[in-house]
Write a protein that holds these residues in place. Structure first.
Motif, mmCIF file in Angstrom:
data_model
loop_
_atom_site.group_PDB
_atom_site.id
_atom_site.type_symbol
_atom_site.label_atom_id
_atom_site.label_comp_id
_atom_site.label_asym_id
_atom_site.label_seq_id
_atom_site.Cartn_x
_atom_site.Cartn_y
_atom_site.Cartn_z
ATOM 1 N N LYS B 84 0.847 -1.030 0.031
ATOM 2 C CA LYS B 84 -0.070 0.055 -0.009
ATOM 3 C C LYS B 84 0.966 1.202 0.154
ATOM 4 O O LYS B 84 0.539 2.222 -0.800
ATOM 5 C CB LYS B 84 -0.862 0.023 1.030
ATOM 6 C CG LYS B 84 -2.270 0.375 1.188
ATOM 7 C CD LYS B 84 -3.059 0.144 2.379
ATOM 8 C CE LYS B 84 -4.400 0.878 2.247
ATOM 9 N NZ LYS B 84 -5.258 0.472 3.412
ATOM 10 N N LEU B 85 1.936 1.447 0.867
ATOM 11 C CA LEU B 85 2.793 2.284 0.771
ATOM 12 C C LEU B 85 3.768 2.396 -0.516
ATOM 13 O O LEU B 85 3.859 3.829 -1.057
ATOM 14 C CB LEU B 85 3.953 2.085 1.943
ATOM 15 C CG LEU B 85 3.522 2.439 3.180
ATOM 16 C CD1 LEU B 85 4.391 2.080 4.205
ATOM 17 C CD2 LEU B 85 3.404 4.052 3.345
ATOM 18 N N HIS B 344 13.366 1.124 -0.989
ATOM 19 C CA HIS B 344 13.129 2.434 -0.573
ATOM 20 C C HIS B 344 11.527 2.751 -0.693
ATOM 21 O O HIS B 344 10.942 2.593 -1.856
ATOM 22 C CB HIS B 344 13.721 3.624 -1.289
ATOM 23 C CG HIS B 344 15.100 3.761 -0.810
ATOM 24 N ND1 HIS B 344 15.389 4.507 0.321
ATOM 25 C CD2 HIS B 344 16.379 3.155 -1.125
ATOM 26 C CE1 HIS B 344 16.774 4.367 0.633
ATOM 27 N NE2 HIS B 344 17.305 3.790 -0.069
ATOM 28 N N PRO B 346 8.204 5.112 -0.096
ATOM 29 C CA PRO B 346 8.045 6.425 -0.353
ATOM 30 C C PRO B 346 7.313 6.906 1.226
ATOM 31 O O PRO B 346 6.708 5.955 2.064
ATOM 32 C CB PRO B 346 6.716 6.544 -1.243
ATOM 33 C CG PRO B 346 6.611 5.461 -2.031
ATOM 34 C CD PRO B 346 7.425 4.234 -1.218
ATOM 35 N N GLU B 347 7.509 7.936 1.287
ATOM 36 C CA GLU B 347 6.911 8.731 2.711
ATOM 37 C C GLU B 347 5.569 8.632 2.864
ATOM 38 O O GLU B 347 4.821 8.574 1.843
ATOM 39 C CB GLU B 347 7.543 10.080 2.796
ATOM 40 C CG GLU B 347 7.435 10.615 4.194
ATOM 41 C CD GLU B 347 7.876 12.222 4.091
ATOM 42 O OE1 GLU B 347 8.680 12.531 3.326
ATOM 43 O OE2 GLU B 347 7.791 12.873 5.131
ATOM 44 N N GLY B 348 5.219 8.447 4.011
ATOM 45 C CA GLY B 348 3.766 8.127 4.441
ATOM 46 C C GLY B 348 3.455 7.290 5.463
ATOM 47 O O GLY B 348 4.366 6.705 6.027
ATOM 48 N N GLU B 349 2.044 7.331 5.722
ATOM 49 C CA GLU B 349 1.537 6.091 6.701
ATOM 50 C C GLU B 349 0.391 5.434 6.393
ATOM 51 O O GLU B 349 -0.391 5.872 5.726
ATOM 52 C CB GLU B 349 1.414 6.897 7.966
ATOM 53 C CG GLU B 349 0.592 7.983 7.761
ATOM 54 C CD GLU B 349 0.188 8.830 9.258
ATOM 55 O OE1 GLU B 349 0.367 8.067 10.251
ATOM 56 O OE2 GLU B 349 -0.365 9.820 9.061
ATOM 57 N N VAL B 350 0.418 4.129 6.575
ATOM 58 C CA VAL B 350 -0.816 3.355 6.136
ATOM 59 C C VAL B 350 -1.261 2.300 7.430
ATOM 60 O O VAL B 350 -0.280 2.276 8.272
ATOM 61 C CB VAL B 350 -0.563 2.468 4.823
ATOM 62 C CG1 VAL B 350 -0.639 3.201 3.675
ATOM 63 C CG2 VAL B 350 0.559 1.416 5.315
ATOM 64 N N TYR B 351 -2.418 2.007 7.248
ATOM 65 C CA TYR B 351 -2.901 0.904 8.274
ATOM 66 C C TYR B 351 -3.538 -0.216 7.342
ATOM 67 O O TYR B 351 -4.425 0.058 6.716
ATOM 68 C CB TYR B 351 -3.994 1.496 9.300
ATOM 69 C CG TYR B 351 -4.384 0.302 10.180
ATOM 70 C CD1 TYR B 351 -3.624 -0.130 11.025
ATOM 71 C CD2 TYR B 351 -5.727 -0.140 9.833
ATOM 72 C CE1 TYR B 351 -4.038 -1.267 11.870
ATOM 73 C CE2 TYR B 351 -6.257 -1.500 10.690
ATOM 74 C CZ TYR B 351 -5.404 -1.705 11.730
ATOM 75 O OH TYR B 351 -5.985 -2.764 12.445
ATOM 76 N N ALA B 352 -2.904 -1.432 7.307
ATOM 77 C CA ALA B 352 -3.256 -2.551 6.596
ATOM 78 C C ALA B 352 -3.764 -3.526 7.451
ATOM 79 O O ALA B 352 -3.258 -3.889 8.451
ATOM 80 C CB ALA B 352 -2.298 -3.052 5.495
ATOM 81 N N ALA B 353 -4.941 -3.969 7.359
ATOM 82 C CA ALA B 353 -5.590 -5.061 8.279
ATOM 83 C C ALA B 353 -6.075 -6.350 7.347
ATOM 84 O O ALA B 353 -6.726 -6.042 6.264
ATOM 85 C CB ALA B 353 -6.592 -4.599 9.062
ATOM 86 N N TYR B 364 0.285 -1.024 11.366
ATOM 87 C CA TYR B 364 0.199 0.452 11.160
ATOM 88 C C TYR B 364 1.728 0.910 10.707
ATOM 89 O O TYR B 364 2.725 0.688 11.864
ATOM 90 C CB TYR B 364 -0.313 1.156 12.396
ATOM 91 C CG TYR B 364 -0.050 2.601 12.335
ATOM 92 C CD1 TYR B 364 -0.205 3.546 11.079
ATOM 93 C CD2 TYR B 364 0.451 3.170 13.324
ATOM 94 C CE1 TYR B 364 -0.286 4.757 11.174
ATOM 95 C CE2 TYR B 364 0.545 4.879 13.444
ATOM 96 C CZ TYR B 364 0.295 5.424 12.083
ATOM 97 O OH TYR B 364 0.451 6.677 12.416
ATOM 98 N N ILE B 366 4.664 3.478 9.390
ATOM 99 C CA ILE B 366 5.171 4.963 9.007
ATOM 100 C C ILE B 366 6.464 4.761 8.149
ATOM 101 O O ILE B 366 7.471 4.031 8.802
ATOM 102 C CB ILE B 366 5.026 5.743 10.264
ATOM 103 C CG1 ILE B 366 3.904 5.814 11.151
ATOM 104 C CG2 ILE B 366 5.649 7.175 10.118
ATOM 105 C CD1 ILE B 366 4.115 6.723 12.290
ATOM 106 N N SER B 367 6.583 5.655 7.120
ATOM 107 C CA SER B 367 7.809 5.616 6.353
ATOM 108 C C SER B 367 8.151 6.832 6.280
ATOM 109 O O SER B 367 7.297 7.784 5.960
ATOM 110 C CB SER B 367 7.618 4.930 5.114
ATOM 111 O OG SER B 367 8.774 5.144 4.179
#
Lengths: 201, 417
Positions: B84-85, B344, B346-353, B364, B366-367
């Motif tokens: 997702k990230l 590498h 990309p910058e961002g944050e996701v929550y995958a369930a 959860y 954070i990159s």
């Protein structure tokens, strides 16, 4: 952006207005940020407002932003991030709030709203030292009895400070300073934006 | 008259019914539990901290060691978060293989949980029966990735390799003569899919066997009906997911509501309980196994017909094929960079369930754009369940605590992380 996300972000803007410090829609997820002072009331509205109905707190975690982007972070250090889920509307939301004081981070507890938050807040306290005011039983949860420090803070070494071994002479388990050297096999690298472009370097 | 005081009992951390290292401090009034205080963290390995100092791919095997009864499901959630990230799409065959192995994992987990729950409350035969089938599924794991438990089969971008054409076979030894070996190997002559096909044909019969042992069993019902009752509202407030939530009558299943992998293309039902007690949750798990069997059969049929890539063709994420790597400069460089520096993200944050056998397992992530995660938070399904121990056990007898531990399907690998 899908219609559903549009609907939810509109509802959030209507309900909270200026209390929203930011509302980000990215990768199909919505993240809102509120001030620590508004946190509890916003959480209550998220749970109870008919258009939102986030009945479930799925997860709550602390985050230490101090070394984000290898030092480019200028904001506050500790945040508490909650992942909410509405079973009725099939919505997810991320709610973030930053603690104002870095040396003594305090955030309101949401145990009263979601009893499931109890252990999550204990965990965030244990690992990050974030204090949840209003929490009835803020004990350590994951670390050892008598542990000192908050291990997931970025200034805490991966190898820790103490280790435990069985001492045959004393006939019991003893704690001692760590004997292993911390090492990093792969350095942590954040590439500059133009890295890999034609004509670069 | 003598003064009567509450009695404090320490259950665990080394108790056979504690499913691992649970220390439970019980305050008793006679035999009735007044307060239960679980002490966890005895298996805390700091997975989240470790993940921060490893590259994205290096953390995949740590995920196996979280819930060590449902290994591939943990990996799945982690890989979904990374994908997702990165914003990449897994090839369709990869998605079907993941769906199939998620369901195999669900069977593995439920067989373990049913068997040990039975064992805990006195139905000793259960574990012998369930482990018989569990062993065969373990062989499937072994065939596909070489390891019986800690698979590291899912990778960001797909799965590590395609399904094998052969199954591991038994060999003759002091204990197994030729005749027996031939009988044992009968289903193992073909490919992995043939073996699974044979298994899924036999499995509903096995489920019937388990049900004959438990469902109408008087002792089993006495130990589970009306024990640990949770209302649907309370289950939601406490953060329950999976069979613990569905047992209370809330039809919530991520596979249906927020589909991932190939779940939107397969046909299955969500079993839902009514009373929210241990017995209903048992029935839910039982019915779920039959549904998983159905999903596996659909996946087998699809996989037979549709060959194709199983991992993305993007050298920045997945390694190039070995032959290409040995002959091409470009591929060699990619291979080297991928395994030394890593992806590498990309910058961002996701929550995958995902719908893990025990509930919702979420990652959860954070990159900050580096080759390592900035923060990984693992949302384990057992954690909120165990947190509700006090509420569920209060007012019950001490023997019921064991039944409640069983119904929660606790595994300390993922609670303590």
């Amino acid at each position: 952006m899908s219609a559903k996300l549009e609907l939810l972000s509109q509802a959030l803007r209507n309900v909270f207005g200026r209390r929203l410090q930011s509302l980000v829609v990215e990768r199909g997820e919505i993240t809102i940020e509120v001030a620590a002072a508004d946190y509890f009331e916003v959480a209550r509205a998220l749970r109870d407002h008919a258009g939102l109905r986030f009945a479930q707190l799925i997860d709550l975690s602390g985050v230490d932003y101090s070394t984000y982007g290898n030092g480019k972070w200028t904001g506050k250090r500790f945040a508490s991030v909650a992942q909410l889920l509405s079973v009725v509307h099939n919505w997810r939301l991320r709610l973030r709030t930053f603690a104002d004081d870095e040396a003594f981070p305090v955030i309101d507890s949401v145990c009263e709203l979601w009893p499931g938050a109890n252990w999550y807040e204990r965990e965030a306290f244990d690992l990050y030292g974030i204090l949840y005011s209003g929490h009835e039983d803020l004990r350590r949860i994951l670390t050892d009895y008598g542990f000192s420090g908050h291990p997931l803070r970025k200034d805490f070494p991966v190898s820790g400070y103490t280790e435990m071994r069985y001492d045959p002479e004393a006939g019991r388990v003893v704690y001692q300073p760590v004997t292993i050297e911390p090492r990093e096999n792969t350095p942590r690298i954040v590439r500059e934006e133009s890295y890999g472009d034609a004509g670069h370097g | 008259m003598a003064e009567i005081r509450n009695y404090t009992l320490n259950l665990g951390p080394q108790h056979p019914a504690a499913h691992g290292v649970l220390r439970l401090v019980l305050e008793l009034d006679g035999e009735v539990v007044e307060r239960a205080d679980p002490h966890i963290g005895l298996l805390h390995r700091g997975t989240e901290k470790l993940a921060e100092s490893r590259t994205w791919v290096q953390s995949v095997p740590y995920m196996d060691r979280l819930d060590y009864c449902s290994m591939m499901c943990n990996e799945h959630a982690y890989c979904l978060a990374v994908e997702k990230l990165l914003g990449i799409e897994v090839p369709e065959r990869g998605r079907y293989i993941r769906t199939m192995f998620d369901e195999i994992t669900r069977l593995l987990n439920h067989l373990m949980s049913l068997g040990s729950h039975g064992l805990d409350v006195g139905a000793m035969t259960m574990i012998l029966y369930t482990f018989r089938e569990r062993e065969e599924l373990m062989d499937v794991y072994e065939a596909v990735c070489g390891a019986r438990m800690h698979a590291a089969y899912y990778r960001p971008g797909g799965v590590y390799r395609d399904l094998p054409d052969s199954m591991p076979r038994y060999e003759t030894n002091r204990f197994k003569n030729e005749k027996l070996v031939k009988q044992l190997n009968a289903a193992r002559e073909g490919s992995l899919l043939d073996f699974l096909d044979d298994f899924t044909e036999r499995f509903p019969k096995c489920c019937d066997e388990y049900e004959t042992l438990l469902t109408e069993n008087r002792i089993w019902k006495q130990r589970t009906v009306g024990i640990g009752v949770v209302s649907p509202e309370r289950a939601l407030a406490l953060g329950f997911t999976g069979p613990m939530l569905r047992g209370s009558g809330v039809a919530w299943d991520l596979r249906k509501k927020q589909p991932y992998a190939a779940y939107d293309a397969v046909d299955f039902d969500i079993p839902v309980g009514k009373n929210g007690d241990c017995y209903d949750r048992y029935l839910c798990r039982m019915a779920e196994m039959r549904q998983s069997n159905r999903i596996i059969r659909q996946c087998i049929a699809w996989l037979r017909e549709h060959p194709g890539p199983v991992i993305v063709d993007n050298y920045k994420v997945a390694p190039p094929r070995r032959e290409k790597m040995k002959s091409g400069m470009e591929e060699l460089i990619h291979h080297f960079k991928l395994f030394s520096e890593g992806i590498h993200v990309p910058e961002g944050e996701v929550y995958a369930a995902i719908e893990h056998p025990k509930g919702e397992f979420g990652v959860y992530a954070i990159s900050d754009g580096a080759n390592k995660p900035y923060r990984i938070k693992l949302r384990s399904p057992g954690f909120p369940h165990l947190a509700a121990m006090d509420e569920l056990a209060r007012g019950h007898m001490i023997a019921d605590v064991v039944a409640i531990i069983g119904t929660m399907d606790l595994v300390f690998g993922d609670i303590d992380r």
